[in-house]
Design a protein around this motif. Structure first.
Motif, mmCIF file in Angstrom:
data_model
loop_
_atom_site.group_PDB
_atom_site.id
_atom_site.type_symbol
_atom_site.label_atom_id
_atom_site.label_comp_id
_atom_site.label_asym_id
_atom_site.label_seq_id
_atom_site.Cartn_x
_atom_site.Cartn_y
_atom_site.Cartn_z
ATOM 1 N N ALA A 1 67.476 47.302 74.442
ATOM 2 C CA ALA A 1 67.919 48.108 73.267
ATOM 3 C C ALA A 1 66.766 49.205 72.924
ATOM 4 N N GLY A 2 65.595 48.632 72.265
ATOM 5 C CA GLY A 2 64.494 49.205 71.748
ATOM 6 C C GLY A 2 65.022 49.606 70.265
ATOM 7 N N THR A 3 66.033 49.119 69.706
ATOM 8 C CA THR A 3 66.380 49.570 68.366
ATOM 9 C C THR A 3 66.901 48.374 67.574
ATOM 10 N N PRO B 1 64.543 41.699 65.316
ATOM 11 C CA PRO B 1 63.350 41.515 65.985
ATOM 12 C C PRO B 1 63.450 41.394 67.519
ATOM 13 N N ALA B 2 64.622 41.731 68.079
ATOM 14 C CA ALA B 2 64.680 41.450 69.470
ATOM 15 C C ALA B 2 64.108 42.232 70.360
ATOM 16 N N SER B 3 64.277 43.619 70.097
ATOM 17 C CA SER B 3 63.698 44.773 70.853
ATOM 18 C C SER B 3 63.726 46.067 70.043
ATOM 19 N N TYR B 4 62.484 46.415 69.709
ATOM 20 C CA TYR B 4 62.205 47.578 68.726
ATOM 21 C C TYR B 4 60.791 47.877 68.908
ATOM 22 N N TYR B 5 60.665 49.195 68.384
ATOM 23 C CA TYR B 5 59.372 49.911 68.176
ATOM 24 C C TYR B 5 58.919 49.497 66.725
ATOM 25 N N PRO B 6 57.830 49.035 66.520
ATOM 26 C CA PRO B 6 57.158 49.019 64.984
ATOM 27 C C PRO B 6 57.005 50.108 64.561
ATOM 28 N N GLU B 7 57.135 50.550 63.298
ATOM 29 C CA GLU B 7 56.959 51.723 62.625
ATOM 30 C C GLU B 7 55.445 52.362 62.898
ATOM 31 N N GLY B 8 55.609 53.602 63.245
ATOM 32 C CA GLY B 8 54.142 54.291 63.781
ATOM 33 C C GLY B 8 53.746 53.814 64.923
ATOM 34 N N SER B 9 54.415 52.973 65.968
ATOM 35 C CA SER B 9 53.841 52.676 67.147
ATOM 36 C C SER B 9 54.899 53.023 68.194
ATOM 37 N N ASP B 10 54.381 53.222 69.469
ATOM 38 C CA ASP B 10 55.223 53.895 70.489
ATOM 39 C C ASP B 10 55.172 52.541 71.671
ATOM 40 N N GLU B 11 54.895 51.558 71.147
ATOM 41 C CA GLU B 11 54.850 50.310 71.862
ATOM 42 C C GLU B 11 55.844 49.133 71.801
ATOM 43 N N LEU B 12 56.769 48.783 72.699
ATOM 44 C CA LEU B 12 57.905 48.328 72.772
ATOM 45 C C LEU B 12 57.551 46.901 72.355
ATOM 46 N N THR B 13 58.190 46.109 71.508
ATOM 47 C CA THR B 13 57.850 44.618 71.351
ATOM 48 C C THR B 13 59.230 43.891 70.883
ATOM 49 N N GLY B 14 59.032 42.779 70.424
ATOM 50 C CA GLY B 14 60.306 41.958 69.945
ATOM 51 C C GLY B 14 60.400 40.619 70.786
ATOM 52 N N TYR B 15 61.284 39.742 70.429
ATOM 53 C CA TYR B 15 61.354 38.418 71.230
ATOM 54 C C TYR B 15 61.760 39.024 72.410
ATOM 55 N N ASN B 16 63.013 39.777 72.828
ATOM 56 C CA ASN B 16 63.383 39.733 74.084
ATOM 57 C C ASN B 16 62.541 40.417 75.203
ATOM 58 N N VAL B 17 61.618 41.256 74.466
ATOM 59 C CA VAL B 17 60.585 42.088 75.130
ATOM 60 C C VAL B 17 59.593 41.308 75.687
ATOM 61 N N GLU B 18 59.127 40.354 74.810
ATOM 62 C CA GLU B 18 58.090 39.452 75.035
ATOM 63 C C GLU B 18 58.271 38.451 76.021
ATOM 64 N N VAL B 19 59.585 37.969 75.979
ATOM 65 C CA VAL B 19 60.097 37.041 76.997
ATOM 66 C C VAL B 19 60.084 37.637 78.315
ATOM 67 N N PHE B 20 60.538 39.050 78.367
ATOM 68 C CA PHE B 20 60.442 39.647 79.487
ATOM 69 C C PHE B 20 59.259 39.861 80.284
#
Length: 283
Positions: A50-52, A55-74
């Protein structure tokens, strides 16, 4: 001499049948390996997310680096598979069609009867249950699940959470691939009454908006769920490899470590001990 000829013919036939059987097995294995072989050849696995959704899949404020639980597991799965990773961000409602079309190789979702027929699901990487965000001052007039009748529930069209809302007579107000604040603000200002979703996601999401008149419902916990890695049904080798990696990540504590980073010290890789209401007719 005659016996030797017969024996020779028999052995030749046996060799021929064995060779044919071997070709068949190799052919079947090739079909089973097609998706995994494609990933190996490209050296990259493509992930739909999703990217949105904090805390599963999101962009931290001011960052273009995707992160989150789902993202880091992937990311951990890709690293252990020995391939690079590419993320495609999309609305949840688009993920299964993107997977089916081959646009992406894997996503994360919970298994349902209809999707189990079309897709393969790994062992769970997350255990949870459902709850609801309501207005803090009056709980949006919801004290039981039956009180959802006539309420407006914000959500995506095809999720189990929207199915729960509809089952109890709520009108589902659908959104595109928007961030959490859109859902929560609408509950706050009365455009909708409730958002039904994952307990862990919602408990963290509302902390980011203390100015909103919203809260997690204090009494209602229902519909236990899992989150799994999903891939095409034919990806049998990929499924086996990912299941092995998930088992290793549970055993060596990697899943617990990633979970605590994104869920406020809680471990979503283990089943909850909370008392959770089962809802008949909802997968």
């Amino acid at each position: 001499m005659k016996k030797l000829v017969v024996l020779s013919i028999f052995l030749s036939a046996l060799f021929f049948l064995s060779a044919c059987g071997g070709d068949k097995e190799e052919s079947e294995e090739k079909v089973e390996d097609e998706i995994w072989e494609s990933i190996q050849e490209s050296g990259e696995i493509v992930v739909g997310t999703a990217g949105t959704l904090y805390p599963a899949s999101y962009y931290p404020e001011g960052s273009d680096e995707l992160t989150g639980y789902n993202v880091e597991v992937f990311r951990e799965i890709a690293e252990r598979l020995g391939v690079d990773i590419k993320f495609e961000t999309m609305a949840y409602d688009s993920m299964l069609s993107a997977l089916q079309s081959g646009r992406v190789d894997i996503i994360q979702a919970g298994p349902r009867e209809a999707s189990r027929e079309k897709f393969a699901f790994s062992e769970p990487v997350k255990y949870s249950f459902s709850t609801m965000i309501v207005r803090a001052d009056d709980l949006s007039g919801i004290h039981t699940l039956e009180d959802l009748k006539g309420k407006k529930a914000g959500g995506a069209a095809t999720t189990v959470y929207s199915d729960i809302a509809r089952k109890y007579g709520a009108e589902v107000v659908t959104y595109g691939n928007v961030t959490n604040d859109a859902y929560l603000r609408d509950v706050h200002n009365g455009q909708t009454d409730v958002v039904i979703n994952d307990y862990y996601l919602q408990s963290l999401a509302i902390q980011a908006f203390p100015e909103f008149n919203i809260t997690l419902h204090p009494d209602l916990r229902f519909h236990p769920t899992t989150n799994n890695v999903v891939m095409q049904k034919e990806a049998t080798v990929l499924l086996e490899k990912i299941n092995e990696i998930i088992a290793d990540m549970k055993e060596d504590g990697t899943l617990t470590e990633i979970s605590k980073e994104f869920f406020g010290g809680l471990d979503v890789s283990k089943e909850t001990e909370e008392e959770v209401i089962e809802i008949e007719g909802i997968e």
